[in-house]
Write an enzyme that holds these catalytic residues in place. Sequence first.
Site, mmCIF file in Angstrom:
data_model
loop_
_atom_site.group_PDB
_atom_site.id
_atom_site.type_symbol
_atom_site.label_atom_id
_atom_site.label_comp_id
_atom_site.label_asym_id
_atom_site.label_seq_id
_atom_site.Cartn_x
_atom_site.Cartn_y
_atom_site.Cartn_z
ATOM 1 N N GLY A 10 0.831 -1.208 0.000
ATOM 2 C CA GLY A 10 0.000 0.000 0.000
ATOM 3 C C GLY A 10 0.860 1.250 0.000
ATOM 4 O O GLY A 10 1.909 1.277 0.635
ATOM 5 N N ARG A 72 0.703 -5.201 -4.935
ATOM 6 C CA ARG A 72 0.932 -6.214 -3.898
ATOM 7 C C ARG A 72 1.365 -7.532 -4.530
ATOM 8 O O ARG A 72 1.040 -8.611 -4.048
ATOM 9 C CB ARG A 72 -0.330 -6.397 -3.065
ATOM 10 N N ASP A 103 6.093 -5.466 5.691
ATOM 11 C CA ASP A 103 6.574 -6.830 5.955
ATOM 12 C C ASP A 103 6.408 -7.754 4.742
ATOM 13 O O ASP A 103 7.272 -8.613 4.513
ATOM 14 C CB ASP A 103 5.915 -7.419 7.208
ATOM 15 N N THR A 125 4.891 1.387 6.235
ATOM 16 C CA THR A 125 3.514 0.943 6.403
ATOM 17 C C THR A 125 2.726 2.032 7.103
ATOM 18 O O THR A 125 3.181 2.584 8.104
ATOM 19 C CB THR A 125 3.360 -0.360 7.204
ATOM 20 N N ASP A 127 0.184 1.633 8.729
ATOM 21 C CA ASP A 127 -0.300 1.107 10.009
ATOM 22 C C ASP A 127 0.731 1.272 11.125
ATOM 23 O O ASP A 127 0.397 1.106 12.303
ATOM 24 C CB ASP A 127 -0.672 -0.376 9.877
ATOM 25 N N ASP A 129 3.127 -0.621 12.070
ATOM 26 C CA ASP A 129 3.290 -1.806 12.913
ATOM 27 C C ASP A 129 4.445 -2.711 12.494
ATOM 28 O O ASP A 129 4.457 -3.898 12.800
ATOM 29 C CB ASP A 129 1.977 -2.604 12.973
ATOM 30 N N ARG A 171 -4.843 -2.775 10.254
ATOM 31 C CA ARG A 171 -5.264 -4.156 10.019
ATOM 32 C C ARG A 171 -5.024 -5.041 11.249
ATOM 33 O O ARG A 171 -5.907 -5.732 11.717
ATOM 34 C CB ARG A 171 -4.463 -4.711 8.842
HETATM 35 O O1 F6P Z 1 -1.472 -2.432 4.942
HETATM 36 C C1 F6P Z 1 -1.766 -1.092 5.039
HETATM 37 C C2 F6P Z 1 -3.217 -0.842 4.726
HETATM 38 O O2 F6P Z 1 -3.408 0.534 4.543
HETATM 39 C C3 F6P Z 1 -4.194 -1.393 5.737
HETATM 40 O O3 F6P Z 1 -4.428 -0.529 6.817
HETATM 41 C C4 F6P Z 1 -5.425 -1.605 4.903
HETATM 42 O O4 F6P Z 1 -6.189 -2.660 5.412
HETATM 43 C C5 F6P Z 1 -4.883 -1.979 3.581
HETATM 44 O O5 F6P Z 1 -3.588 -1.455 3.490
HETATM 45 C C6 F6P Z 1 -5.681 -1.453 2.429
HETATM 46 O O6 F6P Z 1 -5.177 -2.004 1.274
HETATM 47 P P1 F6P Z 1 -5.579 -1.595 -0.204
HETATM 48 O O7 F6P Z 1 -4.953 -0.262 -0.475
HETATM 49 O O8 F6P Z 1 -4.999 -2.673 -1.049
HETATM 50 O O9 F6P Z 1 -7.063 -1.506 -0.231
#
Ligand code: F6P
Length: 359
Positions: A10, A72, A103, A125, A127, A129, A171
């Site tokens: 992301g 991804r 990760d 990230t 998040d 984390d 997440r």
């Molecule tokens: O992994 C980071 C994150 O922003 C999460 O908080 C969220 O669940 C996910 O990516 C969203 O992913 P995408 O951009 O593929 O919808």
Amino acid sequence: MKIGILTGGGDCPGLNAVIRAIVRKGIFHYEDEFVGFLEGWRGVLENVTRPLDLEAVKGILPQGGTILRTSRTNPAKKENGLDICIENLRKNKIDALIALGGDDTQSVSQKLFERGIKVVAVPKTIDNDLSGTDYCFGFDTAVNVATNAIDRVHTTAEAHNRVMVVEVMGRDSGWIAIYSGVAGGADVILIPERPFSINEVADVLTRRHARGRYFSIVVVAEGATLAGGETFATERRKTDEFGHVRLGGIGNSLAAEIESRTGFETRAVILGHIQRGGSPTAFDRMLATRYGIGAIDLVHQGRFGRMVALKGNDISSVPITDAIAKTRYVNQELIDVASSLLDKHTEGVSLLRRDNQPA
Ligand code: F6P
């Protein structure tokens, strides 16, 4: 040296600031040449590149997104995917690769490193984390966006006597929820680290309103889960190549449950990708720039298989294996801060209790 750069997973505000710092220091101080692999590992797997020179990074410091785009894609999931990546890196005469990612992206970096590719990692990230580092760039921007949204939601909640549920990203961990919840003065904060009970949330809100308050703000991380026994429907959509379910929807489900259990009019706001878009804060631009400089320095020190990291106020580095070993959860000190602001007899503290902490 000829160095490849990619951005995977992301996106985060600050990716472009990292790319710019790497390219500028690499060209000005080390006389490097750069190749950008487009769309994360897909670019390496399918050999899709673009030149990265001073012209390419001109003006990108304040820009959100990533000029290299992202995906991804997981080469380890494709037949001979890692071998194809190694072959394409050889074809491009890449001496070292800098991978910007979380990760998932870095698990591929580690696999390639173990097969002899000279890789340096930059932590990313939204998040926040990722283990091995204290902060990821982009997190501060997301917290500012979420806090600003909570402030705005506050005034409309108050005007309408409503409960407002604000769903934020996170997440596996509740970093954005707890930072923005505390900064925005939320009444209830729900994070994945502490499975919650809807009945308890309803009780907390009912008691608060019985004390004369007529509106409430609930902040919920998208990955928050219910404590044993309780269920409600949330949207669970398809998984990505790293096996993650696409989250989203807990805010709506929770708002409906709160309204039916308390009788208070309740609305949900899902911030979603607004948190990841747009221009990075000054803090994130600075952190991203320091990470970029740290990464190109690691390359020239020959310290491969490592990830740049922020420890306290210092940039250092850790083995990539440290970063991908485990999720970095919200720590007890922050949970105590959030809990301390709530009236322990009436509000929220039970939602942030010490017992069910993840191992
Ligand atoms: O992994 C980071 C994150 O922003 C999460 O908080 C969220 O669940 C996910 O990516 C969203 O992913 P995408 O951009 O593929 O919808």
